[in-house]
Design a protein around this motif. Structure first.
Motif, mmCIF file in Angstrom:
data_model
loop_
_atom_site.group_PDB
_atom_site.id
_atom_site.type_symbol
_atom_site.label_atom_id
_atom_site.label_comp_id
_atom_site.label_asym_id
_atom_site.label_seq_id
_atom_site.Cartn_x
_atom_site.Cartn_y
_atom_site.Cartn_z
ATOM 1 N N TRP A 156 43.900 34.093 23.082
ATOM 2 C CA TRP A 156 43.748 33.844 24.514
ATOM 3 C C TRP A 156 42.630 34.706 25.067
ATOM 4 O O TRP A 156 42.195 35.659 24.434
ATOM 5 C CB TRP A 156 45.056 34.101 25.266
ATOM 6 C CG TRP A 156 45.556 35.519 25.274
ATOM 7 C CD1 TRP A 156 46.191 36.172 24.253
ATOM 8 C CD2 TRP A 156 45.446 36.467 26.332
ATOM 9 N NE1 TRP A 156 46.496 37.460 24.629
ATOM 10 C CE2 TRP A 156 46.057 37.661 25.890
ATOM 11 C CE3 TRP A 156 44.910 36.411 27.618
ATOM 12 C CZ2 TRP A 156 46.123 38.812 26.693
ATOM 13 C CZ3 TRP A 156 44.984 37.556 28.416
ATOM 14 C CH2 TRP A 156 45.582 38.728 27.956
ATOM 15 N N GLN A 157 42.160 34.330 26.255
ATOM 16 C CA GLN A 157 41.119 35.108 26.930
ATOM 17 C C GLN A 157 41.222 34.900 28.431
ATOM 18 O O GLN A 157 41.936 34.017 28.898
ATOM 19 C CB GLN A 157 39.729 34.718 26.441
ATOM 20 C CG GLN A 157 39.250 33.364 26.909
ATOM 21 C CD GLN A 157 37.824 33.075 26.460
ATOM 22 O OE1 GLN A 157 37.144 33.899 25.895
ATOM 23 N NE2 GLN A 157 37.366 31.866 26.729
ATOM 24 N N VAL A 158 40.477 35.725 29.173
ATOM 25 C CA VAL A 158 40.400 35.630 30.626
ATOM 26 C C VAL A 158 38.963 35.276 30.981
ATOM 27 O O VAL A 158 38.028 35.949 30.544
ATOM 28 C CB VAL A 158 40.804 36.966 31.297
ATOM 29 C CG1 VAL A 158 40.641 36.880 32.811
ATOM 30 C CG2 VAL A 158 42.219 37.355 30.912
ATOM 31 N N ALA A 179 48.410 42.180 27.816
ATOM 32 C CA ALA A 179 47.843 42.450 29.137
ATOM 33 C C ALA A 179 46.349 42.727 29.032
ATOM 34 O O ALA A 179 45.841 43.124 27.985
ATOM 35 C CB ALA A 179 48.544 43.638 29.780
ATOM 36 N N TYR A 180 45.679 42.519 30.156
ATOM 37 C CA TYR A 180 44.247 42.774 30.262
ATOM 38 C C TYR A 180 43.968 43.207 31.694
ATOM 39 O O TYR A 180 44.533 42.642 32.643
ATOM 40 C CB TYR A 180 43.450 41.505 29.938
ATOM 41 C CG TYR A 180 41.967 41.632 30.153
ATOM 42 C CD1 TYR A 180 41.186 42.365 29.266
ATOM 43 C CD2 TYR A 180 41.343 41.032 31.238
ATOM 44 C CE1 TYR A 180 39.815 42.485 29.458
ATOM 45 C CE2 TYR A 180 39.987 41.140 31.436
ATOM 46 C CZ TYR A 180 39.219 41.873 30.541
ATOM 47 O OH TYR A 180 37.867 41.996 30.734
ATOM 48 N N THR A 181 43.107 44.195 31.868
ATOM 49 C CA THR A 181 42.699 44.630 33.198
ATOM 50 C C THR A 181 41.247 44.235 33.422
ATOM 51 O O THR A 181 40.362 44.650 32.680
ATOM 52 C CB THR A 181 42.870 46.153 33.369
ATOM 53 O OG1 THR A 181 44.251 46.481 33.170
ATOM 54 C CG2 THR A 181 42.446 46.594 34.761
ATOM 55 N N LEU A 182 41.045 43.413 34.444
ATOM 56 C CA LEU A 182 39.714 42.949 34.806
ATOM 57 C C LEU A 182 39.150 43.882 35.866
ATOM 58 O O LEU A 182 39.745 44.064 36.931
ATOM 59 C CB LEU A 182 39.805 41.514 35.338
ATOM 60 C CG LEU A 182 38.557 40.902 35.961
ATOM 61 C CD1 LEU A 182 37.412 40.866 34.963
ATOM 62 C CD2 LEU A 182 38.869 39.498 36.456
ATOM 63 N N GLN A 183 38.019 44.474 35.565
ATOM 64 C CA GLN A 183 37.352 45.375 36.496
ATOM 65 C C GLN A 183 35.911 44.909 36.638
ATOM 66 O O GLN A 183 35.170 44.891 35.655
ATOM 67 C CB GLN A 183 37.388 46.816 35.969
ATOM 68 C CG GLN A 183 36.761 47.829 36.890
ATOM 69 C CD GLN A 183 37.609 48.082 38.121
ATOM 70 O OE1 GLN A 183 38.774 48.429 38.030
ATOM 71 N NE2 GLN A 183 37.022 47.918 39.296
ATOM 72 N N LEU A 184 35.524 44.513 37.840
ATOM 73 C CA LEU A 184 34.152 44.074 38.094
ATOM 74 C C LEU A 184 33.235 45.283 38.201
ATOM 75 O O LEU A 184 33.691 46.413 38.399
ATOM 76 C CB LEU A 184 34.089 43.266 39.383
ATOM 77 C CG LEU A 184 34.768 41.907 39.360
ATOM 78 C CD1 LEU A 184 34.625 41.237 40.727
ATOM 79 C CD2 LEU A 184 34.186 41.016 38.289
ATOM 80 N N PRO A 185 31.926 45.043 38.106
ATOM 81 C CA PRO A 185 30.992 46.162 38.298
ATOM 82 C C PRO A 185 31.221 46.811 39.662
ATOM 83 O O PRO A 185 31.562 46.125 40.633
ATOM 84 C CB PRO A 185 29.616 45.484 38.246
ATOM 85 C CG PRO A 185 29.839 44.174 37.578
ATOM 86 C CD PRO A 185 31.260 43.782 37.850
ATOM 87 N N HIS A 245 37.631 33.803 41.315
ATOM 88 C CA HIS A 245 38.451 32.861 40.565
ATOM 89 C C HIS A 245 38.710 33.429 39.176
ATOM 90 O O HIS A 245 37.803 33.958 38.546
ATOM 91 C CB HIS A 245 37.682 31.534 40.464
ATOM 92 C CG HIS A 245 38.399 30.441 39.773
ATOM 93 N ND1 HIS A 245 39.309 29.632 40.405
ATOM 94 C CD2 HIS A 245 38.347 30.007 38.494
ATOM 95 C CE1 HIS A 245 39.764 28.738 39.549
ATOM 96 N NE2 HIS A 245 39.204 28.948 38.379
ATOM 97 N N VAL A 246 39.955 33.314 38.713
ATOM 98 C CA VAL A 246 40.331 33.834 37.397
ATOM 99 C C VAL A 246 41.169 32.778 36.680
ATOM 100 O O VAL A 246 42.008 32.118 37.310
ATOM 101 C CB VAL A 246 41.153 35.144 37.518
ATOM 102 C CG1 VAL A 246 41.505 35.695 36.148
ATOM 103 C CG2 VAL A 246 40.403 36.177 38.333
ATOM 104 N N GLU A 247 40.933 32.645 35.393
ATOM 105 C CA GLU A 247 41.715 31.699 34.594
ATOM 106 C C GLU A 247 42.061 32.337 33.253
ATOM 107 O O GLU A 247 41.194 32.868 32.571
ATOM 108 C CB GLU A 247 40.920 30.421 34.368
ATOM 109 C CG GLU A 247 41.676 29.363 33.610
ATOM 110 C CD GLU A 247 40.914 28.047 33.503
ATOM 111 O OE1 GLU A 247 41.275 27.240 32.631
ATOM 112 O OE2 GLU A 247 39.964 27.825 34.279
ATOM 113 N N VAL A 248 43.336 32.301 32.915
ATOM 114 C CA VAL A 248 43.775 32.689 31.576
ATOM 115 C C VAL A 248 43.758 31.422 30.744
ATOM 116 O O VAL A 248 44.307 30.390 31.156
ATOM 117 C CB VAL A 248 45.190 33.303 31.593
ATOM 118 C CG1 VAL A 248 45.712 33.516 30.180
ATOM 119 C CG2 VAL A 248 45.181 34.619 32.361
#
Length: 158
Positions: free
Chosen positions: A83-85, A111-117, A125-128
């Motif tokens: 899987w991916q985000v 789990a995954y933590t998304l951190q933008l610059p 918008h986010v999709e797993v």
């Protein structure tokens, strides 16, 4: 009626009801800044990619303040597969940009933590994406895995 027979019939009724219950589709949890939302799949297929259900109404919303991380938690049914985000965001100049996490191997993480610059970019918008066992010919001559499940989140700043 005999007490043992009543117990047997009651147990059979419970087993019948439990046997008829369809398994629920896995939910993905998105969390940021003290709030969370559970999201049902917008698309979910069996491992062969043959039997798919879609639910466009499954897209959920969550407020994610600028510079705040977004935590994504997937259940075992998703974590046991690749899987991916993937995500869309706006840069400081308003340009729409996209990104993606690495593809996580089966059993690698839940789990995954998304951190933008930290330059003021805004997540939109986010999709797993859960990969299926279905392979297709890739444009570069390789193979691509089909998407067997997707969970979609629209992000609001305010």
């Amino acid at each position: 009626m005999h007490r043992g027979l009543k117990s047997l019939l009651a147990a059979a009724g419970v087993a019948l009801v439990a046997g008829c219950a369809a398994p629920s589709e896995p939910q993905v949890t998105f969390y940021s800044h003290g709030r969370s939302v559970q999201v049902a799949p917008a698309q979910y297929c069996d491992p062969t990619g043959e039997d798919c259900t879609t639910s466009p109404d499954a897209v959920r919303d969550l407020r994610v303040p600028p510079r705040a991380p977004l935590q994504v938690s997937v259940p075992g049914e998703v974590a046991e597969t690749p899987w991916q985000v993937v995500f869309l965001y706006r840069g400081v100049n308003g340009e729409e940009l996209d990104g993606r996490s690495p593809v996580f191997a089966p059993g690698e993480r839940h789990a995954y933590t998304l951190q933008l610059p930290p330059d003021g970019a805004h997540l939109e918008h986010v999709e797993v994406q859960q990969f299926s066992a279905v392979l297709t010919q890739g444009v570069d001559g390789g193979v691509d895995f089909g998407i067997g499940g997707s969970w979609v989140l629209d992000v609001h700043q305010r």
